[in-house]
Design a protein around this motif. Structure first.
Motif, PDB file in Angstrom:
ATOM      1  N   ALA A   1       0.897  -1.317  -0.198  1.00 46.88           N
ATOM      2  CA  ALA A   1      -0.034   0.008  -0.039  1.00 46.88           C
ATOM      3  C   ALA A   1       1.025   1.396   0.074  1.00 46.88           C
ATOM      4  O   ALA A   1       2.164   1.107   0.713  1.00 46.88           O
ATOM      5  N   PRO A   2       0.265   2.396  -0.588  1.00 42.35           N
ATOM      6  CA  PRO A   2       1.192   3.472  -0.462  1.00 42.35           C
ATOM      7  C   PRO A   2       1.424   4.301   0.780  1.00 42.35           C
ATOM      8  O   PRO A   2       0.509   4.110   1.627  1.00 42.35           O
ATOM      9  N   VAL A   3       2.592   4.968   0.992  1.00 38.64           N
ATOM     10  CA  VAL A   3       2.702   5.420   2.086  1.00 38.64           C
ATOM     11  C   VAL A   3       3.030   7.110   2.122  1.00 38.64           C
ATOM     12  O   VAL A   3       3.588   7.299   0.901  1.00 38.64           O
ATOM     13  N   GLN A   4       2.703   7.907   2.825  1.00 38.16           N
ATOM     14  CA  GLN A   4       2.946   9.353   2.780  1.00 38.16           C
ATOM     15  C   GLN A   4       4.195   9.607   3.300  1.00 38.16           C
ATOM     16  O   GLN A   4       4.575   9.456   4.383  1.00 38.16           O
ATOM     17  N   VAL A   5       5.004  10.384   2.252  1.00 33.85           N
ATOM     18  CA  VAL A   5       6.315  10.595   2.795  1.00 33.85           C
ATOM     19  C   VAL A   5       6.633  12.180   2.448  1.00 33.85           C
ATOM     20  O   VAL A   5       6.385  12.642   1.197  1.00 33.85           O
ATOM     21  N   ASP A   6       6.411  12.928   3.346  1.00 37.55           N
ATOM     22  CA  ASP A   6       6.664  14.404   3.264  1.00 37.55           C
ATOM     23  C   ASP A   6       8.168  14.807   3.622  1.00 37.55           C
ATOM     24  O   ASP A   6       8.769  14.634   4.407  1.00 37.55           O
ATOM     25  N   CYS A   7       8.655  15.709   2.619  1.00 34.39           N
ATOM     26  CA  CYS A   7      10.023  16.203   2.477  1.00 34.39           C
ATOM     27  C   CYS A   7      10.147  17.525   2.649  1.00 34.39           C
ATOM     28  O   CYS A   7       9.309  18.247   2.001  1.00 34.39           O
ATOM     29  N   PRO A   8      11.114  18.373   3.062  1.00 34.65           N
ATOM     30  CA  PRO A   8      11.564  19.613   2.979  1.00 34.65           C
ATOM     31  C   PRO A   8      11.430  19.935   1.464  1.00 34.65           C
ATOM     32  O   PRO A   8      11.933  19.128   0.877  1.00 34.65           O
ATOM     33  N   ASP A   9      11.336  21.312   1.223  1.00 37.82           N
ATOM     34  CA  ASP A   9      11.591  21.766  -0.012  1.00 37.82           C
ATOM     35  C   ASP A   9      12.943  21.527  -0.503  1.00 37.82           C
ATOM     36  O   ASP A   9      13.837  21.545   0.273  1.00 37.82           O
ATOM     37  N   GLY A  10      13.060  21.166  -1.664  1.00 34.34           N
ATOM     38  CA  GLY A  10      14.510  20.900  -2.184  1.00 34.34           C
ATOM     39  C   GLY A  10      14.883  19.420  -2.076  1.00 34.34           C
ATOM     40  O   GLY A  10      16.005  19.106  -2.704  1.00 34.34           O
ATOM     41  N   MET A  11      14.184  18.595  -1.134  1.00 33.85           N
ATOM     42  CA  MET A  11      14.623  17.219  -1.175  1.00 33.85           C
ATOM     43  C   MET A  11      13.373  16.180  -1.740  1.00 33.85           C
ATOM     44  O   MET A  11      12.128  16.737  -1.847  1.00 33.85           O
ATOM     45  N   THR A  12      13.616  15.171  -2.019  1.00 34.37           N
ATOM     46  CA  THR A  12      12.748  14.204  -2.662  1.00 34.37           C
ATOM     47  C   THR A  12      12.589  12.915  -1.902  1.00 34.37           C
ATOM     48  O   THR A  12      13.430  12.304  -1.335  1.00 34.37           O
ATOM     49  N   PRO A  13      11.329  12.573  -1.838  1.00 35.97           N
ATOM     50  CA  PRO A  13      10.930  11.252  -1.176  1.00 35.97           C
ATOM     51  C   PRO A  13      11.646  10.091  -1.827  1.00 35.97           C
ATOM     52  O   PRO A  13      11.732  10.213  -3.149  1.00 35.97           O
ATOM     53  N   THR A  14      12.096   9.317  -1.063  1.00 37.22           N
ATOM     54  CA  THR A  14      12.290   8.071  -1.534  1.00 37.22           C
ATOM     55  C   THR A  14      12.190   6.768  -0.542  1.00 37.22           C
ATOM     56  O   THR A  14      11.908   7.055   0.740  1.00 37.22           O
ATOM     57  N   GLN A  15      12.236   5.585  -1.115  1.00 32.22           N
ATOM     58  CA  GLN A  15      12.275   4.488  -0.175  1.00 32.22           C
ATOM     59  C   GLN A  15      13.642   3.891  -0.273  1.00 32.22           C
ATOM     60  O   GLN A  15      14.274   3.616  -0.969  1.00 32.22           O
ATOM     61  N   TYR A  16      14.224   3.831   0.998  1.00 36.25           N
ATOM     62  CA  TYR A  16      15.681   3.454   1.248  1.00 36.25           C
ATOM     63  C   TYR A  16      15.924   2.271   1.149  1.00 36.25           C
ATOM     64  O   TYR A  16      17.208   1.823   0.824  1.00 36.25           O
TER      65      TYR A  16
END
Length: 223
Positions: free
Chosen positions: A178-193
């Motif tokens: 299922a999808p997960v909400q990933v919120d990042c600061p401006d200039g950064m990109t969400p990722t699954q590590y």
């Protein structure tokens, strides 16, 4: 009485074979041998493979196609590019030597089932592409049911295959997360590590051929 096939009989392959297959996906393959509980019983080869770890992570819960895909279409038994997941195959050994098989019995109509603990690590990439560990968090599940790949976990299908073809067969499973909400600061990109899968259990309760059996491995499997 329930037979627990719980010990890991072979070391995991030296590390997971990690192969990048394009933006947003990674695949790892690890194989484990699980012995039979008793002499003459059914052993199993369990393979973890086909893992998808979306990088960057930008799933669309409504998408059926494309790199943000999370929805499955007809006869689609794969983790999606947007939401990620993995596959699990099980090959059963020594089925043809079981008393019920020799007697020509069918299964009692049961399906193989599989469960696993999962841990997905998410976070944010800096502008230079490095992972900011201060943004990381882990989404865990305990004994999540794995989905069936078509009709392959049907025990009668597995018996039919053993009786009509050469080779050995077993159930196949997959997970599309299922999808997960990933919120990042401006200039950064969400990722699954990363992805970690542990405590895999494959079970069936079939009195005629396969018995009341669980094949277990602690793993871990990584992608």
């Amino acid at each position: 009485m329930r037979r627990a096939l719980g010990r890991l009989s072979a070391a995991l392959l030296a590390g997971a074979l990690l192969v990048l297959v394009g933006t947003g996906t990674a695949q790892a393959t690890t194989t484990v041998e699980i012995p039979a509980a008793t002499d003459g019983g059914i052993s199993a080869t369990v393979k973890f493979y086909g893992a998808v770890v979306p990088q960057p992570y930008n799933p669309d819960p409504t998408a059926y196609f494309g790199y943000r895909k999370c929805q499955l279409i007809y006869h689609d038994y794969d983790p999606t590019a947007g939401c990620g997941g993995f596959k699990l195959s099980v090959i059963l050994h020594n089925v043809r030597n079981q008393p019920g098989y020799i007697a020509g019995l069918s299964s009692t109509g049961r399906y193989f089932q599989a469960y696993a603990d999962t841990a997905r690590t998410f976070g944010c990439l800096r502008a230079d592409g490095t992972f900011d560990h201060s943004t990381s968090f882990v989404v865990r599940t305990q004994q999540q049911p794995l989905s069936a790949t078509y009709y392959e976990p049907d025990s009668n299908y597995i018996l039919y295959a053993h009786r009509n073809y050469s080779g050995e067969y077993g159930p196949h499973f997959y997970v599309n997360f299922a999808p997960v909400q990933v919120d990042c600061p401006d200039g950064m990109t969400p990722t699954q590590y990363g992805l970690k899968v542990t405590n895999v259990n494959v079970t069936i309760d079939d009195a005629n051929v396969f018995g009341d059996t669980t094949w277990s491995t602690p793993g871990p499997f990584y992608a």
